[in-house]
Motif scaffolding. Structure first.
Motif, PDB file in Angstrom:
ATOM      1  N   LYS A  30       0.834  -1.198   0.000  1.00 33.91           N
ATOM      2  CA  LYS A  30       0.000   0.000   0.000  1.00 33.91           C
ATOM      3  C   LYS A  30       0.874   1.256   0.000  1.00 33.91           C
ATOM      4  N   VAL A  69       0.172   5.512   0.496  1.00 34.19           N
ATOM      5  CA  VAL A  69      -0.751   6.609   0.774  1.00 34.19           C
ATOM      6  C   VAL A  69      -0.300   7.795  -0.064  1.00 34.19           C
ATOM      7  N   LEU A  80      -8.713  10.327   5.565  1.00 36.60           N
ATOM      8  CA  LEU A  80      -7.528  10.942   4.974  1.00 36.60           C
ATOM      9  C   LEU A  80      -7.845  12.384   4.595  1.00 36.60           C
ATOM     10  N   SER A 137      -6.719  12.814  -1.100  1.00 38.04           N
ATOM     11  CA  SER A 137      -5.710  11.765  -0.952  1.00 38.04           C
ATOM     12  C   SER A 137      -6.282  10.430  -1.392  1.00 38.04           C
ATOM     13  N   ILE A 170      -5.447   5.867  -1.402  1.00 36.86           N
ATOM     14  CA  ILE A 170      -4.651   4.706  -1.026  1.00 36.86           C
ATOM     15  C   ILE A 170      -4.454   3.873  -2.284  1.00 36.86           C
ATOM     16  N   GLU A 230      -3.191   0.525  -3.753  1.00 38.75           N
ATOM     17  CA  GLU A 230      -2.905  -0.817  -3.261  1.00 38.75           C
ATOM     18  C   GLU A 230      -2.517  -1.713  -4.428  1.00 38.75           C
ATOM     19  N   ARG A 246       3.785   1.667   2.753  1.00 33.22           N
ATOM     20  CA  ARG A 246       3.516   1.763   4.190  1.00 33.22           C
ATOM     21  C   ARG A 246       2.179   1.094   4.474  1.00 33.22           C
ATOM     22  N   PHE A 273      -1.432   0.667   5.839  1.00 33.97           N
ATOM     23  CA  PHE A 273      -2.569   1.535   6.161  1.00 33.97           C
ATOM     24  C   PHE A 273      -3.820   0.674   6.167  1.00 33.97           C
ATOM     25  N   SER A 274      -4.421   0.536   7.331  1.00 35.08           N
ATOM     26  CA  SER A 274      -5.665  -0.198   7.479  1.00 35.08           C
ATOM     27  C   SER A 274      -6.789   0.797   7.708  1.00 35.08           C
ATOM     28  N   LYS A 275      -7.788   0.771   6.858  1.00 38.47           N
ATOM     29  CA  LYS A 275      -8.915   1.691   7.028  1.00 38.47           C
ATOM     30  C   LYS A 275      -9.626   1.413   8.347  1.00 38.47           C
ATOM     31  N   THR A 291      -8.302   0.106  11.152  1.00 34.14           N
ATOM     32  CA  THR A 291      -7.460   0.592  12.244  1.00 34.14           C
ATOM     33  C   THR A 291      -7.514   2.109  12.349  1.00 34.14           C
ATOM     34  N   ALA A 292      -7.455   2.778  11.203  1.00 34.49           N
ATOM     35  CA  ALA A 292      -7.509   4.245  11.209  1.00 34.49           C
ATOM     36  C   ALA A 292      -8.828   4.747  11.784  1.00 34.49           C
TER      37      ALA A 292
END
Length: 311
Positions: free
Chosen positions: A11, A13, A193, A197, A199, A201, A224, A226-228, A230-231
């Motif tokens: 991924k 960003v 985000l 912006s 992501i 993938e 990096r 990036f988990s949607k 988790t965010a």
């Protein structure tokens, strides 16, 4: 590329000034999903336990972890027909596989109550195994809906026999109001985000093409995580809380506290007292001072010179 294949994912960003540029460059080399050249909305509902086991497994780097989610595709204008799936996203030692089952859209909400929705069409033996796995995660392990997430996806694929798929997820947003998912529903108020912006993938089952590696190097991009999901938790559910949900599997060192009079190790065995608690070594007394051999000789000489005094 088959969406159910075992694959590796990377991924990136992308800031607003690069999101459109990279998407256009990838579009020069790969074909957009047929009938979805303008992209399509993806709506998902993520499941987890009350202790947020799935979240903590990711944070602690558990190599074998699974997460349940339901997903809805489609366009409001009907250009892309509505479709619904329930699926398990399984990550094992860096390899991701997605097991999914197509279900009836109007029955998708049944999963929130622990009831499996009816399969769309005649289920295969693989479908039945996936259903049993989801039933175990929901009704035995306690996964339940936590948050819903929406974004607009542009997808480029190398074809059924290809080895790479690249997607751009624009404007990811979330909501904690657990209402029935409907295709292309725009009512998601919490951004994940900065506006504009994206992501990017990369999903691959083989080597990354040379042209794409050159593209990454040209713009100095670094992959990096990036988990949607988790965010969403960290930006909104945990915000304002005095502490995060307790970890289901605390680290061994957390079981030992300075104030604990009976500390134990990671297996619950009592630890020996610290060095500072041991008694000091007893001090060995020095021998009494006698004055030495010269003092004894002097006393004998005096006795010879004064015998009376010596008596």
């Amino acid at each position: 590329m088959d969406a159910n294949q075992n694959r590796r994912e990377f991924k990136f960003v992308l800031p607003p000034q690069l999101a459109g540029v990279l998407r256009a460059r990838v579009g020069e080399m790969m074909v957009a999903d047929r009938g979805a050249e303008d992209g399509y909305a993806v709506l998902s509902e993520y499941f987890d336990t009350d202790e947020r086991t799935s979240y903590w497994q990711k944070q602690l780097g558990v190599p074998n972890r699974r997460r349940v989610r339901s997903r809805v595709y489609g366009r409001a204008d009907g250009a892309i027909p509505a479709s619904a799936f329930i699926e398990v996203k399984h990550k094992l030692d860096g390899v991701t596989v997605k097991r999914r089952v197509s279900v009836e859209l109007d029955e998708l909400g049944h999963l929130s109550t622990g009831k499996l929705p009816n399969h769309k069409g005649i289920p295969t033996s693989i479908d039945q195994r996936v259903m049993a796995e989801i039933d175990d995660l929901v009704n035995t392990r306690g996964s339940k809906p936590v948050v819903q997430i929406r974004y607009h996806r542009y997808a480029f694929d190398s074809g059924p026999e290809g080895t790479i798929r690249i997607t751009f997820d624009i404007d990811p947003r979330c909501r904690f109001r657990l209402v029935p998912l409907t295709p292309d529903d725009p009512d998601f108020e919490l951004p994940l985000l900065e506006p504009g912006s994206a992501i990017m993938e990369v999903k691959t089952i083989g080597p990354v093409p040379f042209w794409f590696r050159n593209l990454i190097g040209e713009y100095k991009l670094v992959p990096r995580g990036f988990s949607k999901y988790t965010a969403a938790l960290e930006m909104y559910e945990f915000k304002g809380m005095t502490g995060k949900p307790p970890r289901p599997n605390p680290a061994p060192t957390e079981r030992i506290s300075r104030g604990n009079p009976n500390p134990v190790d990671e297996k619950g065995r009592p630890l020996p007292p610290s060095t500072s608690a041991l008694p000091r070594r007893a001090r060995i007394p020095e021998p009494a001072k006698t004055g030495g051999i010269f003092r004894l000789l002097a006393l004998k000489c005096l006795a010879l010179l004064h015998p009376a005094k010596a008596r």
